[in-house]
Enzyme design. Structure first.
Site, PDB file in Angstrom:
ATOM      1  N   GLY A 152       0.783  -1.229   0.000  1.00  0.00           N
ATOM      2  CA  GLY A 152       0.000   0.000   0.000  1.00  0.00           C
ATOM      3  C   GLY A 152       0.817   1.282   0.000  1.00  0.00           C
ATOM      4  O   GLY A 152       0.357   2.313   0.506  1.00  0.00           O
ATOM      5  N   ASN A 172      -6.934   2.251 -12.033  1.00  0.00           N
ATOM      6  CA  ASN A 172      -5.885   1.319 -11.604  1.00  0.00           C
ATOM      7  C   ASN A 172      -4.514   1.859 -11.997  1.00  0.00           C
ATOM      8  O   ASN A 172      -4.395   2.653 -12.934  1.00  0.00           O
ATOM      9  CB  ASN A 172      -6.089  -0.041 -12.283  1.00  0.00           C
ATOM     10  CG  ASN A 172      -5.079  -1.074 -11.835  1.00  0.00           C
ATOM     11  OD1 ASN A 172      -4.731  -1.155 -10.645  1.00  0.00           O
ATOM     12  ND2 ASN A 172      -4.585  -1.873 -12.769  1.00  0.00           N
ATOM     13  N   HIS A 223      -0.669   0.311 -13.031  1.00  0.00           N
ATOM     14  CA  HIS A 223       0.022  -0.921 -13.425  1.00  0.00           C
ATOM     15  C   HIS A 223       1.497  -0.603 -13.644  1.00  0.00           C
ATOM     16  O   HIS A 223       1.823   0.405 -14.276  1.00  0.00           O
ATOM     17  CB  HIS A 223      -0.613  -1.471 -14.709  1.00  0.00           C
ATOM     18  CG  HIS A 223      -0.052  -2.798 -15.098  1.00  0.00           C
ATOM     19  ND1 HIS A 223      -0.455  -3.972 -14.505  1.00  0.00           N
ATOM     20  CD2 HIS A 223       0.903  -3.142 -15.991  1.00  0.00           C
ATOM     21  CE1 HIS A 223       0.228  -4.974 -15.026  1.00  0.00           C
ATOM     22  NE2 HIS A 223       1.061  -4.502 -15.925  1.00  0.00           N
ATOM     23  N   LEU A 236      -5.205  -7.112  -6.467  1.00  0.00           N
ATOM     24  CA  LEU A 236      -4.866  -8.199  -7.391  1.00  0.00           C
ATOM     25  C   LEU A 236      -6.049  -8.994  -7.930  1.00  0.00           C
ATOM     26  O   LEU A 236      -5.874  -9.840  -8.797  1.00  0.00           O
ATOM     27  CB  LEU A 236      -3.862  -9.150  -6.724  1.00  0.00           C
ATOM     28  CG  LEU A 236      -2.580  -8.465  -6.250  1.00  0.00           C
ATOM     29  CD1 LEU A 236      -1.599  -9.485  -5.693  1.00  0.00           C
ATOM     30  CD2 LEU A 236      -1.939  -7.650  -7.368  1.00  0.00           C
ATOM     31  N   ASP A 292      -6.332  -5.075 -16.831  1.00  0.00           N
ATOM     32  CA  ASP A 292      -5.411  -4.111 -17.475  1.00  0.00           C
ATOM     33  C   ASP A 292      -5.858  -3.637 -18.853  1.00  0.00           C
ATOM     34  O   ASP A 292      -5.030  -3.388 -19.731  1.00  0.00           O
ATOM     35  CB  ASP A 292      -3.998  -4.734 -17.596  1.00  0.00           C
ATOM     36  CG  ASP A 292      -3.458  -5.171 -16.251  1.00  0.00           C
ATOM     37  OD1 ASP A 292      -3.739  -4.486 -15.255  1.00  0.00           O
ATOM     38  OD2 ASP A 292      -2.751  -6.186 -16.207  1.00  0.00           O
ATOM     39  N   ASN A 317       1.437   3.151  -2.550  1.00  0.00           N
ATOM     40  CA  ASN A 317       0.680   4.127  -3.346  1.00  0.00           C
ATOM     41  C   ASN A 317      -0.528   4.643  -2.566  1.00  0.00           C
ATOM     42  O   ASN A 317      -0.847   5.836  -2.612  1.00  0.00           O
ATOM     43  CB  ASN A 317       0.227   3.508  -4.668  1.00  0.00           C
ATOM     44  CG  ASN A 317       1.340   3.451  -5.690  1.00  0.00           C
ATOM     45  OD1 ASN A 317       1.709   4.467  -6.272  1.00  0.00           O
ATOM     46  ND2 ASN A 317       1.911   2.271  -5.891  1.00  0.00           N
ATOM     47  N   GLU A 346       5.482   5.944  -9.943  1.00  0.00           N
ATOM     48  CA  GLU A 346       4.108   5.754  -9.460  1.00  0.00           C
ATOM     49  C   GLU A 346       3.764   6.788  -8.396  1.00  0.00           C
ATOM     50  O   GLU A 346       2.717   7.439  -8.454  1.00  0.00           O
ATOM     51  CB  GLU A 346       3.932   4.341  -8.889  1.00  0.00           C
ATOM     52  CG  GLU A 346       4.031   3.254  -9.950  1.00  0.00           C
ATOM     53  CD  GLU A 346       3.603   1.890  -9.447  1.00  0.00           C
ATOM     54  OE1 GLU A 346       3.587   1.664  -8.220  1.00  0.00           O
ATOM     55  OE2 GLU A 346       3.279   1.042 -10.291  1.00  0.00           O
ATOM     56  N   LEU A 364      -9.673  -9.522  -9.979  1.00  0.00           N
ATOM     57  CA  LEU A 364     -10.453  -8.912 -11.059  1.00  0.00           C
ATOM     58  C   LEU A 364     -11.709  -8.259 -10.467  1.00  0.00           C
ATOM     59  O   LEU A 364     -12.368  -8.831  -9.603  1.00  0.00           O
ATOM     60  CB  LEU A 364     -10.861 -10.021 -12.034  1.00  0.00           C
ATOM     61  CG  LEU A 364     -11.438  -9.596 -13.372  1.00  0.00           C
ATOM     62  CD1 LEU A 364     -10.400  -8.836 -14.191  1.00  0.00           C
ATOM     63  CD2 LEU A 364     -11.918 -10.823 -14.144  1.00  0.00           C
ATOM     64  N   ILE A 365     -12.011  -7.052 -10.951  1.00  0.00           N
ATOM     65  CA  ILE A 365     -13.204  -6.350 -10.455  1.00  0.00           C
ATOM     66  C   ILE A 365     -14.456  -6.965 -11.097  1.00  0.00           C
ATOM     67  O   ILE A 365     -14.531  -7.079 -12.332  1.00  0.00           O
ATOM     68  CB  ILE A 365     -13.120  -4.836 -10.789  1.00  0.00           C
ATOM     69  CG1 ILE A 365     -11.888  -4.205 -10.142  1.00  0.00           C
ATOM     70  CG2 ILE A 365     -14.379  -4.107 -10.359  1.00  0.00           C
ATOM     71  CD1 ILE A 365     -11.863  -4.230  -8.627  1.00  0.00           C
TER      72      ILE A 365
END
Ligand code: GAR
Length: 198
Positions: free
Chosen positions: A19, A109, A111, A92, A152, A21, A181, A94-95
């Site tokens: 975490g 998101n 990446h 990590l 992605d 970010n 980032e 999938l939504i």
């Protein structure tokens, strides 16, 4: 005061790991009258992001696969908190389609590669950096993008690059990517949240 509270924009962060970010966003919006991180959600009870959220007195929610994919609990929680923007920061899973359709253009998101290269299922964290190294790339980078129901694949918002020098270690590549980032994710999120009308 009441009106100010109503007008306040609210972010929910989904993260599965450290975490760092997420922390940058927590710092940016600490005691901010206009924007608040209202909730940090994770699938990982051991994720360090939970500690970071506690340090900033931000509520957290831990969920499992059943809750995430087979119930509406998470959507209800986000709606009840009046969340305006969902930020994935090292998340990590999938939504689910339903969550994507409840928040169109409102899920973002980050990446650690220049998509569409080095993206897709299983491409996260060190897997990405290892693949970049193995491919002998001379540039690495990051992509900030909207989220759709595939890994992605949503529309790109920002892409940034860094040089990979001969002899750069995995740690060095990770460091360069992370610097980028931390420099750009808060800036891009801030631009997006300011454009949202309540
Ligand atoms: C970040 O590098 C982010 O780009 C990556 O996970 C890391 C999380 O770091 N996300 C993905 O790989 C998504 N496919 P953090 O927990 O320190 O913010």
């Amino acid at each position: 005061m009441a009106l100010q509270l109503l007008m306040k924009k609210r972010i929910a962060i989904f993260a599965s790991g450290s975490g760092s970010n997420a922390q940058k966003l927590m710092e940016l919006y600490k005691r901010n009258p206009e924007v608040e991180i209202a909730l940090v959600l994770t699938n990982n009870p051991d994720a360090y992001v939970l500690q970071r959220a506690d340090n900033f007195e931000i509520p957290t929610h831990i969920f499992d696969r059943n809750e995430f994919y087979r119930t509406d609990n998470i959507i209800d929680l986000l709606k009840n908190l009046d969340i305006d923007l969902i930020v994935l920061a090292g998340f990590l899973w999938l939504i689910p389609k339903k969550l994507v359709s409840e928040y169109p253009g409102r899920i973002v998101n980050i990446h650690p590669a220049i998509l569409p290269k080095f993206g897709g299922k299983g491409m996260y964290g060190d897997h990405v950096h290892n693949a970049v190294m193995a491919a002998g790339e001379t540039e690495g980078g990051i992509t900030i993008h909207y989220v759709n129901e595939n890994y992605d694949e949503g529309e790109y918002i920002y892409q940034g690059k860094y040089k990979i020098e001969k002899g750069d270690s995995l740690e060095m590549i990770k460091f360069k990517g992370q610097q980028l980032e931390h420099q750009h994710y808060p800036r891009i999120i801030d631009g997006l949240i300011k454009k949202i009308k309540k």
